[in-house]
Write a protein that holds these residues in place. Structure first.
Motif, PDB file in Angstrom:
ATOM      1  N   PRO A 220       0.831  -1.202   0.000  1.00 43.78           N
ATOM      2  CA  PRO A 220       0.000   0.000   0.000  1.00 43.78           C
ATOM      3  C   PRO A 220       0.868   1.256   0.000  1.00 43.78           C
ATOM      4  O   PRO A 220       1.884   1.319   0.708  1.00 43.78           O
ATOM      5  CB  PRO A 220      -0.802  -0.118   1.307  1.00 43.78           C
ATOM      6  CG  PRO A 220      -0.776  -1.569   1.649  1.00 43.78           C
ATOM      7  CD  PRO A 220       0.496  -2.116   1.124  1.00 43.78           C
ATOM      8  N   GLY A 221       0.496   2.226  -0.822  1.00 42.73           N
ATOM      9  CA  GLY A 221       1.239   3.495  -0.887  1.00 42.73           C
ATOM     10  C   GLY A 221       2.338   3.521  -1.933  1.00 42.73           C
ATOM     11  O   GLY A 221       2.815   4.586  -2.324  1.00 42.73           O
ATOM     12  N   VAL A 222       2.751   2.376  -2.421  1.00 44.72           N
ATOM     13  CA  VAL A 222       3.827   2.316  -3.437  1.00 44.72           C
ATOM     14  C   VAL A 222       3.261   2.744  -4.792  1.00 44.72           C
ATOM     15  O   VAL A 222       2.158   2.347  -5.163  1.00 44.72           O
ATOM     16  CB  VAL A 222       4.415   0.881  -3.506  1.00 44.72           C
ATOM     17  CG1 VAL A 222       5.260   0.688  -4.754  1.00 44.72           C
ATOM     18  CG2 VAL A 222       5.226   0.581  -2.259  1.00 44.72           C
ATOM     19  N   ARG A 223       4.018   3.589  -5.513  1.00 44.75           N
ATOM     20  CA  ARG A 223       3.578   3.999  -6.853  1.00 44.75           C
ATOM     21  C   ARG A 223       4.439   3.295  -7.903  1.00 44.75           C
ATOM     22  O   ARG A 223       5.565   2.878  -7.614  1.00 44.75           O
ATOM     23  CB  ARG A 223       3.710   5.519  -6.973  1.00 44.75           C
ATOM     24  CG  ARG A 223       2.902   6.247  -5.885  1.00 44.75           C
ATOM     25  CD  ARG A 223       2.147   7.436  -6.417  1.00 44.75           C
ATOM     26  NE  ARG A 223       2.935   8.314  -7.252  1.00 44.75           N
ATOM     27  CZ  ARG A 223       3.408   9.516  -6.845  1.00 44.75           C
ATOM     28  NH1 ARG A 223       3.202   9.927  -5.605  1.00 44.75           N
ATOM     29  NH2 ARG A 223       4.076  10.272  -7.678  1.00 44.75           N
ATOM     30  N   LYS A 224       3.897   3.227  -9.120  1.00 39.18           N
ATOM     31  CA  LYS A 224       4.590   2.519 -10.212  1.00 39.18           C
ATOM     32  C   LYS A 224       6.017   3.039 -10.417  1.00 39.18           C
ATOM     33  O   LYS A 224       6.944   2.281 -10.696  1.00 39.18           O
ATOM     34  CB  LYS A 224       3.795   2.661 -11.511  1.00 39.18           C
ATOM     35  CG  LYS A 224       2.754   1.577 -11.687  1.00 39.18           C
ATOM     36  CD  LYS A 224       2.134   1.623 -13.047  1.00 39.18           C
ATOM     37  CE  LYS A 224       1.018   2.633 -13.069  1.00 39.18           C
ATOM     38  NZ  LYS A 224       0.296   2.820 -14.302  1.00 39.18           N
TER      39      LYS A 224
END
Ligand SMILES: O=C(O)C(=O)C[C@]1(C(=O)O)C=C[C@@H](O)C=C1
Length: 428
Positions: A220-224
């Motif tokens: 959760p919270g990680v972006r591409k």
């Protein structure tokens, strides 16, 4: 020279199971705890075995419901039931096979409307009377687990860390069935399982086709943009190759044992630079977010799984069946053509042909006089055709195939998965 090891006896397997089951039951994964030399070929590996297998398959057709006390097609006077016992090595198979429901029986059978058969109806119920235990490769959330659930909706799914272990789990009576992927519409054949089918003595008793809908999962919270690595099962990586590029992901691809295992790995190790390709169910199970949904290169991505059991099922003619065989030949150049024409002349459609190199791996063949020889074949051919072994056309085709080949084994004759399926539906 290759020597055949003795197959584990049922008694041995049961003792082994009693010792091990408490340790392995429940959520624990089945691990490879011992190694035995794989048998080169099992039941049906020689002409006599194969003939009796065919005789059994052809002589007990439920749709005809005739007593088969007369001579069978192998030319002896045993009943079909005795033949089953002989081939499978123990009498319990007969009882087992009689558990297959046939159009209702007993006092009130006439008043009941005929119940549509499901794939699981056609497979004998477990002998221990409890929930059917189904081994699959991977951890919960894997597509193979979903396939096990599709094949046997009320089963207890048993995760195994390798395909080989799933085979062993059934052979050792730890599981009643194994459900294993054999081919994918994008990635092609899963060769490992073809090789294992040959080395083990389990029977194909069914097939299921599972639409495979992949998601890109991260913490959760990680972006591409944070990602430098994507991990998954090699087949899943291959099935999403173009989409990963289209998503602008300049990431290293790393193969792991299974898709859900990849999701678990990201979650357990709190990896913020790594995403996993796995199912939406794996995201839920391991607390990951779905960064991209439906990332398989083809919306019609589907994987075919086979169900394996210790005993074959009785082939029928009242619904579409498929039969899987493997054969080899050691002389002549037109053998493959002749074999294929045996099916073509009888209007039997082939749905699959796969060749596997078998160089330098001797096979022990036993002839009618029980004399064994080691032979080398360059290739083994796996063929699936659309006919039941209860169908005379299939019996005749195989009798002809046997003339041209030096090795022939019927891997199973089983109901085709006819489930209607739409590309947009999520199969998992
Ligand atoms: O890794 C999983 O989830 C699996 O069930 C294995 C597997 C495979 O072996 O092909 C099954 C279906 C998909 O094609 C991707 C992976």
């Amino acid at each position: 020279m290759t020597t055949l090891t003795q197959p584990l006896s049922n008694t041995l397997s049961l003792n082994y199971l009693l010792k091990q089951r408490s340790k392995w039951a429940g959520p624990n994964r089945v691990k490879c705890v011992y190694a035995f030399e794989p048998t080169s070929f099992g039941i049906g590996s020689n002409r006599v075995d194969w003939q009796s297998s065919c005789a059994i398959l052809s002589s007990k057709v439920f749709s005809e419901e005739k007593s088969s006390s007369s001579s069978n097609s192998a030319g002896n006077n045993n009943s079909a039931a005795d033949n089953i016992a002989a081939v499978n090595g123990h009498k319990t198979a007969v009882t087992d096979l009689n558990l297959v429901p046939i159009n209702g029986s007993g006092d009130n059978a006439k008043s009941l409307p005929p119940k549509p058969l499901t794939i699981s109806d056609l497979s004998p119920a477990p002998m221990h009377g409890s929930q059917l235990r189904v081994a699959y490769q991977g951890v919960p959330g894997a597509y193979s687990e979903a396939a096990a659930g599709k094949a046997y909706p009320k089963c207890e799914a048993i995760p195994c860390d390798q395909f080989e272990v799933a085979f062993q789990a059934v052979e050792l009576w730890i599981a009643d069935r194994a459900v294993l992927p054999v081919e994918n519409s994008l990635g092609g054949s899963i060769h490992r399982n073809y090789d294992l089918l040959l080395r083990h003595r389990l029977h194909i008793v069914g097939e299921v086709q599972l639409p495979v809908h992949h998601c890109l999962l991260a913490l959760p919270g990680v972006r591409k943009e944070y990602l430098s690595r994507v991990i998954s099962h090699p087949q899943a990586l291959a099935q999403c190759e173009h989409t990963l590029t289209k998503l602008g992901l300049n990431v290293v691809r790393e193969a792991v044992d299974d898709t859900a295992g990849a999701a678990e790995f990201v979650a357990v190790n709190c990896l913020r630079d790594t995403a996993a390709i796995a199912s939406a169910r794996a995201a839920e199970l391991y607390g990951l977010q779905v960064l991209a949904d439906g990332i398989q290169d083809d919306p019609s991505n589907v994987t075919r799984f086979v169900m394996l059991a210790r005993e074959p099922i009785i082939p029928r003619t009242d619904r579409p069946f498929k039969t899987s065989i493997v054969f080899a030949h050691d002389k002549g150049t037109s053998v493959l053509f002749k074999v294929l024409s045996a099916f073509a002349f009888r209007n039997i459609s082939l749905t699959k042909i796969e060749s596997r190199p078998h160089r330098n791996r001797p096979i022990r063949l036993v002839d009618d006089a029980n004399v064994g020889t080691a032979k080398h074949f360059e290739y083994l051919f796996y063929v699936d055709f659309e006919a039941s072994m209860a169908d005379v056309r299939a019996q005749n085709a195989l009798a002809e195939v046997q003339e041209f080949t030096s090795f022939l084994r019927v891997l199973g004759s089983y109901p085709m998965d006819m489930t209607p399926w739409t590309p947009s539906s999520r199969g998992n």
